[in-house]
Design an enzyme around this catalytic site. Structure first.
Site, PDB file in Angstrom:
ATOM      1  N   GLU A  94      -3.281   5.998 -46.860  1.00 26.15           N
ATOM      2  CA  GLU A  94      -2.893   4.697 -46.315  1.00 26.15           C
ATOM      3  C   GLU A  94      -4.120   3.882 -45.920  1.00 26.15           C
ATOM      4  O   GLU A  94      -5.136   4.445 -45.500  1.00 26.15           O
ATOM      5  CB  GLU A  94      -1.975   4.898 -45.103  1.00 26.15           C
ATOM      6  CG  GLU A  94      -0.633   5.491 -45.524  1.00 26.15           C
ATOM      7  CD  GLU A  94       0.314   5.773 -44.371  1.00 26.15           C
ATOM      8  OE1 GLU A  94       1.503   5.934 -44.643  1.00 26.15           O
ATOM      9  OE2 GLU A  94      -0.122   5.844 -43.213  1.00 26.15           O
ATOM     10  N   CYS A 107      -8.976  -1.282 -42.519  1.00 21.73           N
ATOM     11  CA  CYS A 107      -9.133   0.072 -41.987  1.00 21.73           C
ATOM     12  C   CYS A 107      -8.830   1.011 -43.165  1.00 21.73           C
ATOM     13  O   CYS A 107      -7.712   1.008 -43.687  1.00 21.73           O
ATOM     14  CB  CYS A 107      -8.145   0.279 -40.839  1.00 21.73           C
ATOM     15  SG  CYS A 107      -8.112   1.959 -40.219  1.00 21.73           S
ATOM     16  N   CYS A 114      -6.652  15.427 -43.382  1.00 28.88           N
ATOM     17  CA  CYS A 114      -7.889  15.451 -42.597  1.00 28.88           C
ATOM     18  C   CYS A 114      -8.362  16.871 -42.394  1.00 28.88           C
ATOM     19  O   CYS A 114      -7.561  17.797 -42.289  1.00 28.88           O
ATOM     20  CB  CYS A 114      -7.673  14.772 -41.242  1.00 28.88           C
ATOM     21  SG  CYS A 114      -9.229  14.582 -40.333  1.00 28.88           S
ATOM     22  N   CYS A 118      -7.086  16.797 -34.484  1.00 22.63           N
ATOM     23  CA  CYS A 118      -6.867  16.128 -33.196  1.00 22.63           C
ATOM     24  C   CYS A 118      -5.364  16.125 -32.882  1.00 22.63           C
ATOM     25  O   CYS A 118      -4.551  15.730 -33.722  1.00 22.63           O
ATOM     26  CB  CYS A 118      -7.395  14.703 -33.260  1.00 22.63           C
ATOM     27  SG  CYS A 118      -9.101  14.627 -33.829  1.00 22.63           S
ATOM     28  N   CYS A 121      -3.021  12.902 -33.208  1.00 19.63           N
ATOM     29  CA  CYS A 121      -3.111  12.112 -34.432  1.00 19.63           C
ATOM     30  C   CYS A 121      -2.127  12.613 -35.487  1.00 19.63           C
ATOM     31  O   CYS A 121      -2.091  13.800 -35.803  1.00 19.63           O
ATOM     32  CB  CYS A 121      -4.540  12.188 -34.958  1.00 19.63           C
ATOM     33  SG  CYS A 121      -4.723  11.527 -36.607  1.00 19.63           S
ATOM     34  N   GLY A 165      -8.540  10.766 -42.324  1.00 17.23           N
ATOM     35  CA  GLY A 165      -9.702  11.585 -42.659  1.00 17.23           C
ATOM     36  C   GLY A 165     -10.887  11.377 -41.743  1.00 17.23           C
ATOM     37  O   GLY A 165     -10.964  10.387 -41.014  1.00 17.23           O
ATOM     38  N   GLU A 166     -11.791  12.345 -41.762  1.00 13.34           N
ATOM     39  CA  GLU A 166     -13.034  12.262 -40.995  1.00 13.34           C
ATOM     40  C   GLU A 166     -14.147  11.867 -41.982  1.00 13.34           C
ATOM     41  O   GLU A 166     -14.541  12.662 -42.837  1.00 13.34           O
ATOM     42  CB  GLU A 166     -13.327  13.639 -40.358  1.00 13.34           C
ATOM     43  CG  GLU A 166     -14.737  13.833 -39.841  1.00 13.34           C
ATOM     44  CD  GLU A 166     -15.234  12.735 -38.907  1.00 13.34           C
ATOM     45  OE1 GLU A 166     -14.635  12.534 -37.846  1.00 13.34           O
ATOM     46  OE2 GLU A 166     -16.242  12.070 -39.255  1.00 13.34           O
ATOM     47  N   LEU A 221     -14.263   9.433 -28.679  1.00 10.94           N
ATOM     48  CA  LEU A 221     -14.694  10.383 -27.640  1.00 10.94           C
ATOM     49  C   LEU A 221     -13.485  10.944 -26.878  1.00 10.94           C
ATOM     50  O   LEU A 221     -13.292  12.148 -26.815  1.00 10.94           O
ATOM     51  CB  LEU A 221     -15.671   9.682 -26.696  1.00 10.94           C
ATOM     52  CG  LEU A 221     -16.404  10.580 -25.720  1.00 10.94           C
ATOM     53  CD1 LEU A 221     -17.309  11.567 -26.452  1.00 10.94           C
ATOM     54  CD2 LEU A 221     -17.233   9.753 -24.739  1.00 10.94           C
ATOM     55  N   CYS A 339      -3.445   2.832 -34.679  1.00  8.57           N
ATOM     56  CA  CYS A 339      -4.362   3.967 -34.581  1.00  8.57           C
ATOM     57  C   CYS A 339      -3.617   5.265 -34.319  1.00  8.57           C
ATOM     58  O   CYS A 339      -2.774   5.334 -33.422  1.00  8.57           O
ATOM     59  CB  CYS A 339      -5.332   3.750 -33.433  1.00  8.57           C
ATOM     60  SG  CYS A 339      -6.684   2.708 -33.907  1.00  8.57           S
TER      61      CYS A 339
HETATM   62  S1  SF4 Z   1      -7.834  11.380 -38.926  1.00  8.77           S
HETATM   63 FE1  SF4 Z   1      -9.356  11.155 -37.260  1.00  8.77          FE
HETATM   64  S2  SF4 Z   1      -8.163  11.377 -35.360  1.00  8.77           S
HETATM   65 FE2  SF4 Z   1      -6.883  12.166 -37.056  1.00  8.77          FE
HETATM   66  S3  SF4 Z   1      -7.270  14.392 -37.097  1.00  8.77           S
HETATM   67 FE3  SF4 Z   1      -8.706  13.415 -38.520  1.00  8.77          FE
HETATM   68  S4  SF4 Z   1     -10.550  13.071 -37.305  1.00  8.77           S
HETATM   69 FE4  SF4 Z   1      -8.905  13.444 -35.846  1.00  8.77          FE
END
Ligand code: SF4
Length: 346
Positions: A94, A107, A114, A118, A121, A165-166, A221, A339
């Site tokens: 997305e 964005c 991912c 987290c 999320c 994703g990171e 953070l 978010c």
């Molecule tokens: S997309 Fe961002 S907030 Fe979600 S699990 Fe991955 S690193 Fe964490």
């Protein structure tokens, strides 16, 4: 249908030039094809009208042009647009267009699913399936730029890597995509308008600093207390705050760029004076800005936005310590585009 042909956009311009020379053609043919691929957005070899038919058929025999399709587009009441983007292998990610009076921001996603976990999320519930290729990241930006022109009469102004994703777990491809986005042969955008948002992978933050990247950095953070951060972002056990801070010190020493922290205040999790004091202490080593982000619950559960009194406490204590603080309202909540909500529900 599965194909063994190589994605032509995985080649650099130099590799394309060398390919044509090896075919007995001129090297500038590589430049022409490169421009069709990256600047003119050709999806088919037959679109390359200044290339001979014979050459186009030869390209067809050797390569494919993988490209994304916007599978579904949803528009929020506040103007935000969420795209479900289908990749060449059928997987979906997305991306979101966020319009404000002054800017339109894309964005974008960097991975399918991912690598991290987290707890707050929605994306973390999808296992990481694969990294996105540079062209798949680039194409998300191109698609949103088109939407920005179509619906808001202006080109895209900003990009944040804050989708699924990171990004630092797919660093090389993110870097290559940014290179295309910023190069005159691509979109020619200024790197100053791009922010890569990471959950904090210390080794990669140091690498970014050493690579002297020109784009901005934001760190999610959410807590400056190890025990709390680990409970909401379990990878913090592997990359604790001391390591993150050391990496950020390195980043600041090299770039002298202000560091932005993304921070959500949750009820009963990080809403006390002690939490704010720890954040202030964490911010001390470099000029910092804290974005307090409004949270959008992803289920009936554990994570609920703290009340206004807690947010006000954060604001007043941070400001009293000369730390810039902004409160960012969520956009696109009604279409799960805000978010933490991206998770292929569309
Ligand atoms: S997309 Fe961002 S907030 Fe979600 S699990 Fe991955 S690193 Fe964490």
């Amino acid at each position: 249908m599965e194909t063994t042909k190589k994605d032509i956009r995985a080649l650099t311009k130099e590799q394309l030039r060398e390919f044509f020379v090896a075919q007995g053609d001129k090297d500038f043919r590589g430049n022409q094809v490169y421009e069709w691929l990256w600047n003119k957005g050709a999806h088919k070899f037959e679109d390359m009208t200044n290339i001979s038919k014979e050459t186009r058929l030869m390209l067809e025999d050797n390569f494919v042009i993988n490209h994304i399709e916007v599978d579904q587009m949803q528009r929020s009441n506040d103007g935000t647009i969420k795209n479900a983007v289908r990749l060449h292998d059928g997987l979906i990610v997305e991306s979101v267009l966020i319009p404000t009076k002054k800017r339109t921001t894309a964005c974008v996603s960097s991975q399918v699913g991912c690598s991290l976990d987290c707890k707050f999320c929605a994306t973390s519930r999808l296992k990481r399936m694969r990294n996105l290729n540079p062209d798949e990241i680039f194409d998300q930006v191109v698609a949103i730029d088109k939407q920005s022109r179509l619906y808001f009469n202006k080109p895209l102004t900003n990009i944040v890597f804050m989708g699924m994703g990171e990004p630092l777990m797919n660093y090389n491809n993110v870097l290559k995509a940014i290179d295309k986005i910023t190069s005159p042969e691509g979109l020619g955008m200024s790197p100053k308008r791009i922010v890569v948002s990471t959950s904090g992978v210390p080794k990669m933050i140091k690498k970014m600093a050493d690579d002297e990247v020109k784009f901005g950095l934001a760190v999610s953070l959410h807590s400056a207390i190890d025990e709390i951060r680990t409970s909401i972002m379990p990878f913090n056990a592997t990359f604790p705050l001391a390591d993150l801070r050391e990496a950020l010190e390195h980043w600041y020493a090299k770039t002298k760029n202000l560091i932005t922290y993304e921070y959500v205040v949750w009820d009963g999790i990080n809403d006390t004076k002690k939490d704010v004091e720890a954040l202030i202490e964490f911010c001390r080593f470099a000029p910092s800005k804290v974005n307090l982000i409004e949270y959008n619950p992803i289920d009936d559960g554990e994570f609920q936005q703290a009340d206004n009194a807690a947010i006000d406490m954060y604001i007043s204590m941070l400001e009293a310590n000369n730390i810039t603080v902004t409160v960012r309202r969520s956009r696109g909540k009604d279409i799960d585009a805000a978010c933490g909500q991206l998770a292929n529900k569309s």
